[in-house]
Design an enzyme around this catalytic site. Sequence first.
Site, PDB file in Angstrom:
ATOM      1  N   ARG A  22       0.937  -1.172  -0.064  1.00  0.00           N
ATOM      2  CA  ARG A  22       0.137   0.008  -0.015  1.00  0.00           C
ATOM      3  C   ARG A  22       0.928   1.318   0.118  1.00  0.00           C
ATOM      4  NH1 ARG A  22      -3.660  -2.400  -1.341  1.00  0.00           N
ATOM      5  NH2 ARG A  22      -5.543  -2.879  -0.500  1.00  0.00           N
ATOM      6  N   HIS A  63      -1.433   0.738  -9.596  1.00  0.00           N
ATOM      7  CA  HIS A  63      -1.862  -0.368  -8.533  1.00  0.00           C
ATOM      8  C   HIS A  63      -2.709  -1.515  -9.378  1.00  0.00           C
ATOM      9  CE1 HIS A  63      -4.207  -0.451  -4.570  1.00  0.00           C
ATOM     10  NE2 HIS A  63      -4.013  -1.853  -4.796  1.00  0.00           N
ATOM     11  N   GLU A 115      -3.557   7.933  -4.537  1.00  0.00           N
ATOM     12  CA  GLU A 115      -4.072   7.221  -5.619  1.00  0.00           C
ATOM     13  C   GLU A 115      -5.166   7.888  -6.188  1.00  0.00           C
ATOM     14  OE1 GLU A 115      -4.046   3.050  -5.104  1.00  0.00           O
ATOM     15  OE2 GLU A 115      -2.024   2.838  -4.786  1.00  0.00           O
TER      16      GLU A 115
END
Length: 322
Positions: free
Chosen positions: A231, A278, A260
């Site tokens: 993460r 991602h 993000e």
Amino acid sequence: MSKPDVLAVAKLHPFYKQALESLFTVHDRTHETDPAAFASLAPRILGVAGTGEASVPRSLLAQLPNAKVVSVFGVGYDGVDVPAAIEHGIPVTHTPEVLTDDVADLAMGLVLSIGRAIPQADQFVRAGRWPSGPMALGRKVSGARIGIVGLGRIGKAIAHRASAFGMSIAYTARSKKPDLNFTFYPSATELAAHVDFLVAITPGGAGTKHLINAEVLKALGSSGFLINVARGSVVDEAALLEALQNGTIAGAGIDVFANEPHVPEAFWKLNNVVLTPHMASATAQTRQAMADLAFANMQAGIAGQPLRTPVPECMAMTSHKG
Ligand code: NAP
Ligand code: 8YV
């Protein structure tokens, strides 16, 4: 008869959204887009659908007196306030295992991409620079030392792949794994000091915030590479940027970011990074398997049946609201 109502708290993948729509009326982020309408809708919401990045705070859970399940499309659920969900009698589910191979594949892809400068080489050819080459030499991956931060389902799958590359494997985690023949270091800093590639693959959240910080990057050193598929919160992004700019580390392969989908432009300008959006679980096959599992959990939760894959904290729990 109208279909039961569920709330999507994030933009859902079409595979998951379409499956939900076959049985439920899906309200797409109404709590954010139309809070007034949400006030009257909230008591009808029976399930909450999210993604690994989605936020399900205590304040939202408190507005859902009849919700029976939070079904996350993803293995990570750091955005869900699980203690609050338990207090409200709402079990949380996620999608472990089905994405493990893909995430491990991408981690190794980033190791190879940054170590051997594959995207940079592609640019080199496309820009017509080959005739006036050569490119700078890469870093040999086979036989190198890999350090895995978080030796869970995905960490072990990365180790499995790395061993096929003849890499020596070390790790850190909350606890030592006596059944595994890999070298354990009690901290990320000690691990970083002994490896060429450091791969972060822990959950996010408060327990791992900035686990990879300036000290760890310094220990990794000027010939070391960082890979982050965990993460964005696990890495101190400002410290990473500085380490990449100063040559404190050699390079990084980064799939996850602090804010993000916004990636600081300073990263775009660096030649010693490989940046991906991602996408570690983003294959058609795996996204379908994740959607099937997340949908099965939603159905089971709303029907008051046993959940397929509750998160560990909710294993012993069934909805109080059957
Ligand atoms: P898992 O099986 O629960 O493994 C988590 C590992 O992290 C465990 O080894 C755990 O240690 C370790 N860990 C937890 N807190 C730690 C800490 N403070 N310091 C060091 N190690 C710590 O989970 P998983 O299925 O492998 O998934 C891991 C994570 O990958 C997810 O939670 C998610 O954040 C991330 N992920 C990212 C993507 C992506 O698209 N990039 C996709 C899927 C997953 P112990 O073994 O000692 O408990
Ligand atoms: C997904 C993830 O990209 O499983 C996780 O924790 O981060 C990823 O698999 C995400 O959940 C889908 O948005």
